[in-house]
Design an enzyme around this catalytic site. Structure first.
Site, short mmCIF file in Angstrom:
data_model
loop_
_atom_site.label_atom_id
_atom_site.label_comp_id
_atom_site.label_asym_id
_atom_site.label_seq_id
_atom_site.Cartn_x
_atom_site.Cartn_y
_atom_site.Cartn_z
N HIS A 34 -37.24 -63.69 24.72
CA HIS A 34 -38.39 -64.63 25.33
C HIS A 34 -37.88 -65.69 26.10
O HIS A 34 -36.43 -66.03 25.96
CB HIS A 34 -39.16 -65.24 24.21
CG HIS A 34 -38.63 -65.87 23.13
ND1 HIS A 34 -38.77 -67.02 22.68
CD2 HIS A 34 -37.42 -65.30 22.14
CE1 HIS A 34 -37.89 -67.45 21.71
NE2 HIS A 34 -37.32 -66.61 21.19
N CYS B 169 -43.38 -68.71 30.06
CA CYS B 169 -42.89 -67.35 29.04
C CYS B 169 -43.78 -66.33 29.45
O CYS B 169 -43.39 -65.29 29.41
CB CYS B 169 -42.86 -67.84 27.56
SG CYS B 169 -44.59 -68.51 27.01
N HIS C 155 -47.05 -68.41 23.08
CA HIS C 155 -45.73 -68.25 23.18
C HIS C 155 -45.56 -66.72 23.31
O HIS C 155 -46.19 -65.92 22.50
CB HIS C 155 -44.72 -68.92 22.32
CG HIS C 155 -43.23 -68.57 22.74
ND1 HIS C 155 -42.83 -69.01 23.98
CD2 HIS C 155 -42.28 -68.08 22.12
CE1 HIS C 155 -41.51 -68.85 24.07
NE2 HIS C 155 -41.17 -68.33 23.06
#
Length: 247
Positions: free
Chosen positions: A42, A153, A30
């Protein structure tokens, strides 16, 4: 931090850094932009899920992906129902994982040596002030609809760092993770060179070669279907517009 690992300490962070943390036993990572003061901006798919296809396959492929915390974070509150671009504390972003720094402007040799995608790029980063401006703007206005291959992401973080957007509709996004997955599939299934040898060693060499070439030509710093786009030109909430390139 070096060739073997991009792992860094929290004290080494500076605002504007592109950071990431591995999830699901290193199946994927991530990504986000460190905003300073222990905060990370994010992009998530929603309901605490940082990756996924949006189908029943998620139950099989990502069964151990992030789930809402039993007790909301005292700094961030309950973010389990948020989606899109969010701001979290570093602890919530890491979710118990280690901290890694995504590297920019690496050499071709270094890029190929880092066989795992989603850790570095040949593209150069813009100045931290520009990176933080894009991240903050997108926090307020969104980054379109999450898509595992075209708008995830890592794509968000790379755009914040470079302002580069893919300007064709048939290509994958800027994500090195997605490019690596597709490169691996191409190396196994699509390479015509696999018919030139039947030995295990030969097939392995051909597969590795195709994988490396596919990853290299798909990198944001090499591909030609990208252009710099001002963050103010992005369309909020309803996908990403690809208008005139920045000059």
């Amino acid at each position: 931090m070096g060739l073997l690992s991009n792992k860094i300490g929290r004290d080494d962070l500076t605002p504007g850094d592109h950071i990431y943390s591995w999830r699901n036993a290193y199946i994927y990572a991530h990504h986000g932009i460190y905003a300073g003061e222990g905060k990370v901006i994010h992009f998530t798919r929603g309901a605490g899920q940082e990756i996924g296809t949006g189908t029943a396959l998620d139950c099989i492929l990502f069964s151990s992906s992030r789930s809402p915390l039993d007790t909301p974070c005292p700094r961030c509150g309950d973010q389990s129902r948020l989606d899109g671009v969010i701001c979290s504390c570093l602890d919530c972003f890491l979710f118990g994982g280690d901290l890694y720094l995504f590297q920019y402007a690496v050499s071709p040799a270094f890029f190929l040596a880092k066989a795992r995608g989603g850790t570095c790029t040949l593209a150069a980063s813009d100045l931290p002030a520009d990176v933080l401006h894009r991240a903050s703007y997108l926090l307020q206005n969104g980054f379109g609809v999450y898509h595992i291959f075209k708008n995830n992401c890592e794509d968000f973080a790379i755009y914040c760092k470079t302002s580069l957007l893919v300007i064709t509709s048939i290509s994958v996004g800027r994500s090195g993770q997605a490019a690596s997955f597709l490169a691996a599939a191409s190396a196994i299934i699509s390479s015509p060179l696999r018919f030139l040898t039947t030995s295990f060693t030969g097939l392995t060499a051909v597969g590795c070669g195709m994988y490396c070439v596919s990853r290299f030509v798909s990198d944001i710093g090499i591909r030609r279907d990208v252009a710099k786009v001002y963050v103010e030109r992005l369309v909020s909430r309803s996908g990403i517009d690809v208008p005139e390139a920045a000059t």
